[in-house]
Write a protein that holds these residues in place. Structure first.
Motif, PDB file in Angstrom:
ATOM      1  N   VAL A  54     -18.161 -64.775   7.280  1.00 35.83           N
ATOM      2  CA  VAL A  54     -17.697 -65.557   6.318  1.00 35.83           C
ATOM      3  C   VAL A  54     -16.719 -66.740   6.661  1.00 35.83           C
ATOM      4  N   ILE A  55     -17.076 -67.479   5.595  1.00 35.79           N
ATOM      5  CA  ILE A  55     -16.238 -69.198   5.927  1.00 35.79           C
ATOM      6  C   ILE A  55     -15.794 -69.372   4.440  1.00 35.79           C
ATOM      7  N   ASN A  56     -14.823 -69.820   4.687  1.00 35.89           N
ATOM      8  CA  ASN A  56     -14.029 -70.357   2.667  1.00 35.89           C
ATOM      9  C   ASN A  56     -13.983 -71.726   3.220  1.00 35.89           C
ATOM     10  N   ARG A  57     -14.273 -72.569   2.119  1.00 42.02           N
ATOM     11  CA  ARG A  57     -13.957 -74.093   1.810  1.00 42.02           C
ATOM     12  C   ARG A  57     -13.207 -74.178   0.972  1.00 42.02           C
ATOM     13  N   HIS A  58     -11.827 -74.847   0.549  1.00 40.40           N
ATOM     14  CA  HIS A  58     -11.700 -75.341  -0.977  1.00 40.40           C
ATOM     15  C   HIS A  58     -12.873 -76.054  -1.374  1.00 40.40           C
ATOM     16  N   LEU A  59     -13.199 -76.097  -2.691  1.00 42.17           N
ATOM     17  CA  LEU A  59     -13.213 -77.323  -3.920  1.00 42.17           C
ATOM     18  C   LEU A  59     -13.300 -78.324  -3.172  1.00 42.17           C
ATOM     19  N   TRP A  60     -12.045 -78.373  -3.420  1.00 36.63           N
ATOM     20  CA  TRP A  60     -10.924 -80.131  -2.769  1.00 36.63           C
ATOM     21  C   TRP A  60     -11.286 -80.179  -1.431  1.00 36.63           C
ATOM     22  N   GLU A  61     -12.005 -80.025  -0.498  1.00 39.97           N
ATOM     23  CA  GLU A  61     -11.618 -79.713   1.010  1.00 39.97           C
ATOM     24  C   GLU A  61     -12.289 -81.290   1.635  1.00 39.97           C
ATOM     25  N   ARG A  62     -12.637 -81.965   0.637  1.00 39.11           N
ATOM     26  CA  ARG A  62     -13.451 -83.773   1.056  1.00 39.11           C
ATOM     27  C   ARG A  62     -12.029 -83.901   0.899  1.00 39.11           C
ATOM     28  N   TYR A  63     -11.153 -84.037   0.152  1.00 37.68           N
ATOM     29  CA  TYR A  63     -10.024 -85.110  -0.402  1.00 37.68           C
ATOM     30  C   TYR A  63      -9.215 -84.657   1.757  1.00 37.68           C
ATOM     31  N   ARG A  64      -9.204 -83.210   2.312  1.00 34.57           N
ATOM     32  CA  ARG A  64      -8.216 -83.209   3.182  1.00 34.57           C
ATOM     33  C   ARG A  64      -9.256 -83.634   4.343  1.00 34.57           C
ATOM     34  N   GLU A  65     -10.433 -83.490   4.390  1.00 31.91           N
ATOM     35  CA  GLU A  65     -11.325 -84.396   5.289  1.00 31.91           C
ATOM     36  C   GLU A  65     -11.121 -86.113   5.427  1.00 31.91           C
ATOM     37  N   GLN A  66     -10.864 -86.760   4.086  1.00 35.19           N
ATOM     38  CA  GLN A  66     -10.703 -88.153   3.913  1.00 35.19           C
ATOM     39  C   GLN A  66      -8.700 -88.897   4.608  1.00 35.19           C
ATOM     40  N   THR A  67      -8.460 -87.475   4.113  1.00 41.35           N
ATOM     41  CA  THR A  67      -6.892 -87.585   5.071  1.00 41.35           C
ATOM     42  C   THR A  67      -7.148 -87.169   6.585  1.00 41.35           C
ATOM     43  N   GLU A  68      -7.756 -86.409   7.200  1.00 40.98           N
ATOM     44  CA  GLU A  68      -8.440 -86.520   8.336  1.00 40.98           C
ATOM     45  C   GLU A  68      -8.566 -87.277   9.030  1.00 40.98           C
ATOM     46  N   GLU A  69      -9.443 -88.465   8.509  1.00 36.53           N
ATOM     47  CA  GLU A  69     -10.613 -89.117   8.788  1.00 36.53           C
ATOM     48  C   GLU A  69      -8.829 -90.890   9.071  1.00 36.53           C
ATOM     49  N   ILE A  70      -8.381 -90.553   8.428  1.00 35.53           N
ATOM     50  CA  ILE A  70      -6.924 -91.502   8.277  1.00 35.53           C
ATOM     51  C   ILE A  70      -6.253 -90.997   9.120  1.00 35.53           C
ATOM     52  N   ARG A  71      -6.118 -90.239   9.256  1.00 33.33           N
ATOM     53  CA  ARG A  71      -5.046 -89.774  10.975  1.00 33.33           C
ATOM     54  C   ARG A  71      -5.360 -90.198  12.455  1.00 33.33           C
ATOM     55  N   HIS A  72      -6.651 -90.497  11.968  1.00 34.32           N
ATOM     56  CA  HIS A  72      -7.815 -91.277  13.456  1.00 34.32           C
ATOM     57  C   HIS A  72      -7.167 -92.790  13.507  1.00 34.32           C
ATOM     58  N   THR A  73      -6.962 -93.134  13.017  1.00 37.63           N
ATOM     59  CA  THR A  73      -6.804 -94.900  12.383  1.00 37.63           C
ATOM     60  C   THR A  73      -5.330 -95.486  13.301  1.00 37.63           C
ATOM     61  N   LYS A  74      -5.009 -96.789  13.588  1.00 39.24           N
ATOM     62  CA  LYS A  74      -4.226 -97.587  14.603  1.00 39.24           C
ATOM     63  C   LYS A  74      -3.020 -97.503  13.111  1.00 39.24           C
ATOM     64  N   LYS A  75      -3.397 -97.500  12.070  1.00 37.46           N
ATOM     65  CA  LYS A  75      -2.506 -97.513  10.971  1.00 37.46           C
ATOM     66  C   LYS A  75      -1.646 -96.057  11.013  1.00 37.46           C
TER      67      LYS A  75
END
Length: 464
Positions: A383-404
């Motif tokens: 069983v894998i749980n995925r939050h209904l708003w998980e896509r926002y956390r994934e966008q935040t994770e993408e920001i973590r890999h930026t120079k900014k």
């Protein structure tokens, strides 16, 4: 008559020379030059009567508090004793050497009778912040947030267990709506609330009964409004938590005080919403927080306000030797997960907490050579749980890999962490002598107002 003339002559001499007794580079001179506290008079005018004997100047009262906090005196009784013998403090208050100092109980009586139900503490904080911004010292483009605990004036051994209602979260209605929409699509029953019920013992019937939206907590009998705080190796104690945000220059932009048992991810919303309703909301572009705020709700709130969240990497909470969640690939088009053995995990249901559950086929798992690294389930289902708003956390994770991110996030230790360190060491933020949430919120505004005032004073003096 001759005695009175001598007294007048002495007062003139004292008034003339007290100015010369205060060093030109003393901190009180910098504080006095930084801001004109006459703005307090119109704020408190409606709190004073026009009849009766003359009152003590309210600016003197609040300046006494500034001396108390800025110079780390902590006790008002001690502050009054220091003012009696300290020429610099007398000069800052506008008092001569022969003037009588207000009694230490004067402030507490004024607070009880006038200030406890007013907004004067927040208004002083806002005015100092506004003047610092007008001088160009405050930068709202990036805000750094965190909370710190202040030990309460409460004996940790004097407590009791108490059943309390669970406070409704800011985002609960929106999340519950999406949960029920998801469940209706698959023919499942809807929920009335997100929080689960709790079984408690009923003394009348001698049996356990189910009580909805409640929880059992430890409450201090000394200060019931404080919260029991225990984290890691730290000693268990009753405390208050100050949710705080500052800019890159270390100026505090806002503070919200809650009981010490309230999690950072819950208390965040009150302060954030207040900043978003303030006059400088349009200037905020980035929000930098620590791992305790890495929740789907917080990521969603920041991103929907067209701001960028800068949060750190959070290690997956997975048993050693098992696959991490990121090793299961989510297919957004078909709404399913693909396991390391290239088998599908299909959507099953949405839980009360807002997680969509994806389950594997037991036939696939029973013959899978990787099952020992995947699941220990007896029914052979992963069983894998995925939050209904998980896509926002994934966008935040993408920001973590930026120079900014690499430029902004490391500044947390130079900004908000530095603010807490300075205020704990110098301004009395380590513990409180006050009891009650309202009093500690008022005191927090004063502490951080003094922090901003001192910072503005030093910068103004240096640039003069």
């Amino acid at each position: 008559m001759s005695f009175s003339n001598n007294t007048i002559r002495q007062n003139k001499i004292v008034t003339c020379f007290i100015e010369e007794l205060v060093p030109q580079d003393h901190l009180v001179r910098k504080l006095e030059a930084a801001i004109d506290f006459s703005f307090i008079y119109p704020l408190v005018r409606n709190l004073y009567s026009t009849n009766g004997r003359p009152c003590i100047d309210p600016v003197v009262l609040f300046k006494m508090l500034i001396i108390n906090i800025v110079f780390g005196l902590n006790s008002m009784r001690r502050t009054c004793r220091e003012i009696e013998v300290n020429v610099a403090y007398r000069w800052y208050l506008g008092l001569d050497l022969l003037d009588k100092i207000p009694d230490y109980s004067t402030w507490s009586q004024n607070y009880i009778r006038r200030y406890k139900d007013s907004d004067i503490f927040e208004e002083i904080f806002e005015e100092i912040l506004t003047q610092a911004y007008q001088k160009g010292f405050v930068d709202f483009s990036t805000v750094f947030g965190d909370s710190t605990h202040q030990k309460a004036n409460a004996n940790k051994r004097k407590s009791e267990k108490k059943i309390v209602d669970i406070a409704k979260k800011k985002y609960e209605d929106e999340l519950l709506k999406e949960i029920n929409e998801d469940r209706e699509c698959i023919g499942k029953s809807t929920f009335e609330s997100i929080e689960k019920s709790e079984c408690v013992f009923d003394e009348e019937t001698g049996k356990e009964k189910e009580v909805k939206n409640t929880k059992t907590i430890t409450v201090s009998t000394t200060d019931p409004e404080s919260g029991c705080f225990h984290k890691g190796e730290k000693e268990r104690c009753f405390a208050y938590s100050h949710q705080t945000m500052c800019d890159k220059n270390g100026f505090v932009l806002g503070v919200s005080t809650v009981p010490g048992n309230v999690h950072d991810s819950v208390s965040f919303f009150d302060l954030y919403d207040k900043l978003m309703k303030g006059p400088y909301a349009h200037l905020i572009k980035n929000v930098s927080l620590d791992a305790g705020y890495y929740t789907p709700a917080i990521c969603r709130t920041i991103l929907e306000n067209n701001q960028k969240p800068f949060l750190p990497y959070k290690r997956p909470m997975t048993k050693k030797g098992f696959y991490k969640k990121y090793e299961y690939v989510y297919d957004e088009e078909y709404d399913c997960y693909i396991c390391p053995n290239e088998k599908l995990l299909i959507y099953s249901t949405t839980t009360r907490e807002g997680y969509r559950q994806y389950k594997s086929d037991p036939k696939d798992c029973s013959q899978c050579p990787l099952r020992g690294q995947c699941t220990q389930s007896k029914n052979m289902i992963k069983v894998i749980n995925r939050h209904l708003w998980e896509r926002y956390r994934e966008q935040t994770e993408e920001i973590r890999h930026t120079k900014k991110w690499k430029e902004i996030y490391p500044k947390r230790k130079e900004t908000i962490e530095r603010v807490f360190a300075d205020c704990k060491e110098n301004n009395g933020l380590r513990f409180t002598r006050l009891r009650g949430l309202k009093k500690n919120q008022h005191h927090a505004w004063l502490i951080f107002a003094c922090h901003n005032l001192k910072r503005m004073a030093l910068w103004s003096w240096k640039g003069a």
